[in-house]
Write a protein that holds these residues in place. Sequence first.
Motif, PDB file in Angstrom:
ATOM      1  N   PHE A 234      84.173  71.442  57.763  1.00 35.38           N
ATOM      2  CA  PHE A 234      82.945  71.247  57.000  1.00 35.38           C
ATOM      3  C   PHE A 234      83.258  70.685  55.620  1.00 35.38           C
ATOM      4  O   PHE A 234      84.386  70.742  55.147  1.00 35.38           O
ATOM      5  N   ARG A 235      82.228  70.147  55.007  1.00 33.98           N
ATOM      6  CA  ARG A 235      82.326  69.647  53.638  1.00 33.98           C
ATOM      7  C   ARG A 235      81.561  70.612  52.738  1.00 33.98           C
ATOM      8  O   ARG A 235      80.620  71.263  53.207  1.00 33.98           O
ATOM      9  N   PRO A 236      81.930  70.688  51.462  1.00 33.43           N
ATOM     10  CA  PRO A 236      81.179  71.555  50.548  1.00 33.43           C
ATOM     11  C   PRO A 236      79.675  71.289  50.580  1.00 33.43           C
ATOM     12  O   PRO A 236      78.876  72.219  50.528  1.00 33.43           O
ATOM     13  N   ALA A 237      79.283  70.022  50.700  1.00 36.19           N
ATOM     14  CA  ALA A 237      77.856  69.696  50.742  1.00 36.19           C
ATOM     15  C   ALA A 237      77.177  70.317  51.964  1.00 36.19           C
ATOM     16  O   ALA A 237      76.007  70.706  51.896  1.00 36.19           O
ATOM     17  N   ASP A 238      77.907  70.436  53.085  1.00 34.28           N
ATOM     18  CA  ASP A 238      77.356  71.069  54.285  1.00 34.28           C
ATOM     19  C   ASP A 238      77.069  72.546  54.026  1.00 34.28           C
ATOM     20  O   ASP A 238      76.032  73.069  54.430  1.00 34.28           O
ATOM     21  N   VAL A 239      78.021  73.208  53.367  1.00 35.32           N
ATOM     22  CA  VAL A 239      77.866  74.635  53.040  1.00 35.32           C
ATOM     23  C   VAL A 239      76.661  74.809  52.124  1.00 35.32           C
ATOM     24  O   VAL A 239      75.792  75.663  52.357  1.00 35.32           O
ATOM     25  N   GLU A 240      76.598  73.993  51.086  1.00 33.82           N
ATOM     26  CA  GLU A 240      75.506  74.089  50.116  1.00 33.82           C
ATOM     27  C   GLU A 240      74.148  73.921  50.789  1.00 33.82           C
ATOM     28  O   GLU A 240      73.226  74.718  50.564  1.00 33.82           O
ATOM     29  N   GLN A 241      74.021  72.908  51.636  1.00 33.78           N
ATOM     30  CA  GLN A 241      72.736  72.650  52.281  1.00 33.78           C
ATOM     31  C   GLN A 241      72.335  73.793  53.207  1.00 33.78           C
ATOM     32  O   GLN A 241      71.179  74.206  53.227  1.00 33.78           O
ATOM     33  N   LEU A 242      73.285  74.319  53.970  1.00 33.28           N
ATOM     34  CA  LEU A 242      72.963  75.430  54.863  1.00 33.28           C
ATOM     35  C   LEU A 242      72.520  76.660  54.084  1.00 33.28           C
ATOM     36  O   LEU A 242      71.595  77.355  54.477  1.00 33.28           O
ATOM     37  N   LEU A 243      73.197  76.937  52.966  1.00 34.38           N
ATOM     38  CA  LEU A 243      72.800  78.084  52.145  1.00 34.38           C
ATOM     39  C   LEU A 243      71.388  77.891  51.612  1.00 34.38           C
ATOM     40  O   LEU A 243      70.548  78.795  51.688  1.00 34.38           O
ATOM     41  N   LEU A 244      71.128  76.718  51.071  1.00 37.98           N
ATOM     42  CA  LEU A 244      69.797  76.448  50.519  1.00 37.98           C
ATOM     43  C   LEU A 244      68.715  76.521  51.600  1.00 37.98           C
ATOM     44  O   LEU A 244      67.650  77.091  51.379  1.00 37.98           O
ATOM     45  N   ASP A 245      69.007  75.971  52.778  1.00 37.37           N
ATOM     46  CA  ASP A 245      68.045  75.991  53.873  1.00 37.37           C
ATOM     47  C   ASP A 245      67.800  77.406  54.393  1.00 37.37           C
ATOM     48  O   ASP A 245      66.736  77.694  54.951  1.00 37.37           O
ATOM     49  N   SER A 246      68.775  78.301  54.209  1.00 41.01           N
ATOM     50  CA  SER A 246      68.672  79.664  54.736  1.00 41.01           C
ATOM     51  C   SER A 246      68.036  80.652  53.769  1.00 41.01           C
ATOM     52  O   SER A 246      67.689  81.769  54.163  1.00 41.01           O
ATOM     53  N   LEU A 247      67.896  80.239  52.517  1.00 42.19           N
ATOM     54  CA  LEU A 247      67.280  81.127  51.528  1.00 42.19           C
ATOM     55  C   LEU A 247      65.813  81.355  51.864  1.00 42.19           C
ATOM     56  O   LEU A 247      65.104  80.420  52.221  1.00 42.19           O
ATOM     57  N   PRO A 248      65.383  82.602  51.748  1.00 45.13           N
ATOM     58  CA  PRO A 248      63.949  82.849  51.984  1.00 45.13           C
ATOM     59  C   PRO A 248      63.108  82.184  50.901  1.00 45.13           C
ATOM     60  O   PRO A 248      63.523  82.108  49.744  1.00 45.13           O
TER      61      PRO A 248
ATOM     62  N   MET B  41      63.079  75.213  40.239  1.00 48.27           N
ATOM     63  CA  MET B  41      64.408  75.759  40.055  1.00 48.27           C
ATOM     64  C   MET B  41      65.404  74.816  40.735  1.00 48.27           C
ATOM     65  O   MET B  41      65.217  74.423  41.868  1.00 48.27           O
ATOM     66  N   ASP B  42      66.490  74.448  40.029  1.00 45.56           N
ATOM     67  CA  ASP B  42      67.445  73.526  40.636  1.00 45.56           C
ATOM     68  C   ASP B  42      68.358  74.261  41.616  1.00 45.56           C
ATOM     69  O   ASP B  42      68.402  75.481  41.661  1.00 45.56           O
ATOM     70  N   GLN B  43      69.091  73.460  42.401  1.00 48.30           N
ATOM     71  CA  GLN B  43      69.902  74.047  43.463  1.00 48.30           C
ATOM     72  C   GLN B  43      70.986  74.963  42.925  1.00 48.30           C
ATOM     73  O   GLN B  43      71.243  76.018  43.475  1.00 48.30           O
ATOM     74  N   GLU B  44      71.631  74.562  41.828  1.00 53.81           N
ATOM     75  CA  GLU B  44      72.718  75.376  41.297  1.00 53.81           C
ATOM     76  C   GLU B  44      72.206  76.764  40.927  1.00 53.81           C
ATOM     77  O   GLU B  44      72.817  77.766  41.264  1.00 53.81           O
ATOM     78  N   SER B  45      71.057  76.835  40.262  1.00 48.38           N
ATOM     79  CA  SER B  45      70.549  78.134  39.864  1.00 48.38           C
ATOM     80  C   SER B  45      70.034  78.929  41.061  1.00 48.38           C
ATOM     81  O   SER B  45      70.051  80.157  41.029  1.00 48.38           O
ATOM     82  N   ARG B  46      69.599  78.266  42.118  1.00 49.32           N
ATOM     83  CA  ARG B  46      69.153  78.986  43.318  1.00 49.32           C
ATOM     84  C   ARG B  46      70.319  79.681  44.013  1.00 49.32           C
ATOM     85  O   ARG B  46      70.135  80.703  44.656  1.00 49.32           O
ATOM     86  N   LEU B  47      71.516  79.120  43.899  1.00 42.85           N
ATOM     87  CA  LEU B  47      72.687  79.715  44.555  1.00 42.85           C
ATOM     88  C   LEU B  47      73.467  80.645  43.624  1.00 42.85           C
ATOM     89  O   LEU B  47      74.230  81.483  44.091  1.00 42.85           O
ATOM     90  N   SER B  48      73.285  80.494  42.333  1.00 38.39           N
ATOM     91  CA  SER B  48      74.034  81.287  41.367  1.00 38.39           C
ATOM     92  C   SER B  48      73.737  82.780  41.556  1.00 38.39           C
ATOM     93  O   SER B  48      72.584  83.203  41.585  1.00 38.39           O
ATOM     94  N   GLY B  49      74.804  83.557  41.719  1.00 39.12           N
ATOM     95  CA  GLY B  49      74.663  84.997  41.893  1.00 39.12           C
ATOM     96  C   GLY B  49      74.374  85.434  43.315  1.00 39.12           C
ATOM     97  O   GLY B  49      74.344  86.630  43.598  1.00 39.12           O
ATOM     98  N   LEU B  50      74.157  84.480  44.229  1.00 39.83           N
ATOM     99  CA  LEU B  50      73.906  84.813  45.634  1.00 39.83           C
ATOM    100  C   LEU B  50      75.148  85.504  46.210  1.00 39.83           C
ATOM    101  O   LEU B  50      76.251  84.982  46.123  1.00 39.83           O
ATOM    102  N   ARG B  51      74.960  86.684  46.777  1.00 40.69           N
ATOM    103  CA  ARG B  51      76.076  87.446  47.350  1.00 40.69           C
ATOM    104  C   ARG B  51      76.221  87.080  48.822  1.00 40.69           C
ATOM    105  O   ARG B  51      75.364  87.408  49.632  1.00 40.69           O
ATOM    106  N   VAL B  52      77.325  86.368  49.128  1.00 40.65           N
ATOM    107  CA  VAL B  52      77.536  85.832  50.471  1.00 40.65           C
ATOM    108  C   VAL B  52      78.723  86.531  51.127  1.00 40.65           C
ATOM    109  O   VAL B  52      79.858  86.420  50.672  1.00 40.65           O
ATOM    110  N   LEU B  53      78.435  87.258  52.197  1.00 38.87           N
ATOM    111  CA  LEU B  53      79.489  87.886  52.985  1.00 38.87           C
ATOM    112  C   LEU B  53      80.146  86.797  53.825  1.00 38.87           C
ATOM    113  O   LEU B  53      79.446  86.008  54.472  1.00 38.87           O
ATOM    114  N   VAL B  54      81.466  86.755  53.800  1.00 37.97           N
ATOM    115  CA  VAL B  54      82.217  85.771  54.580  1.00 37.97           C
ATOM    116  C   VAL B  54      83.060  86.503  55.620  1.00 37.97           C
ATOM    117  O   VAL B  54      83.859  87.377  55.281  1.00 37.97           O
TER     118      VAL B  54
END
Length: 125
Positions: free
Chosen positions: A110-124, A1-14
Amino acid sequence: MDQESRLSGLRVLVLEDEALLAMLLEDVLDDFGCVVIGPFSQNDEALAFLAAEPGGCDMAILDVNVAGHRSDAVAAVMDQLGLPFVFSTGYDESGLDERWRDKPCLRKPFRPADVEQLLLDSLPG
């Protein structure tokens, strides 16, 4: 699964009290296909949401210092719910409560790439 689809639909509380940073995070998360919950600018708002809808988000980005108050209570609820979260701060880990020092931290600015990497690294899994 690519990164875009792994984050798509992820509900992120800010949780972010700086309006410009909250809007930037919202835009970045939207670009990744995430669903933004909030953004909330007060701990009480985020806590009320989590109490009303404990399954209402998949993860969170929590500013360490929100309107002069630490976000430890929100982090504790996320932890109790078994939901991943990352902190956002302009400081180093010394600003975090010791129990959270092993949690991922998004450095401001932060840079968008930083946000993306942290989200991906935090996914179970």
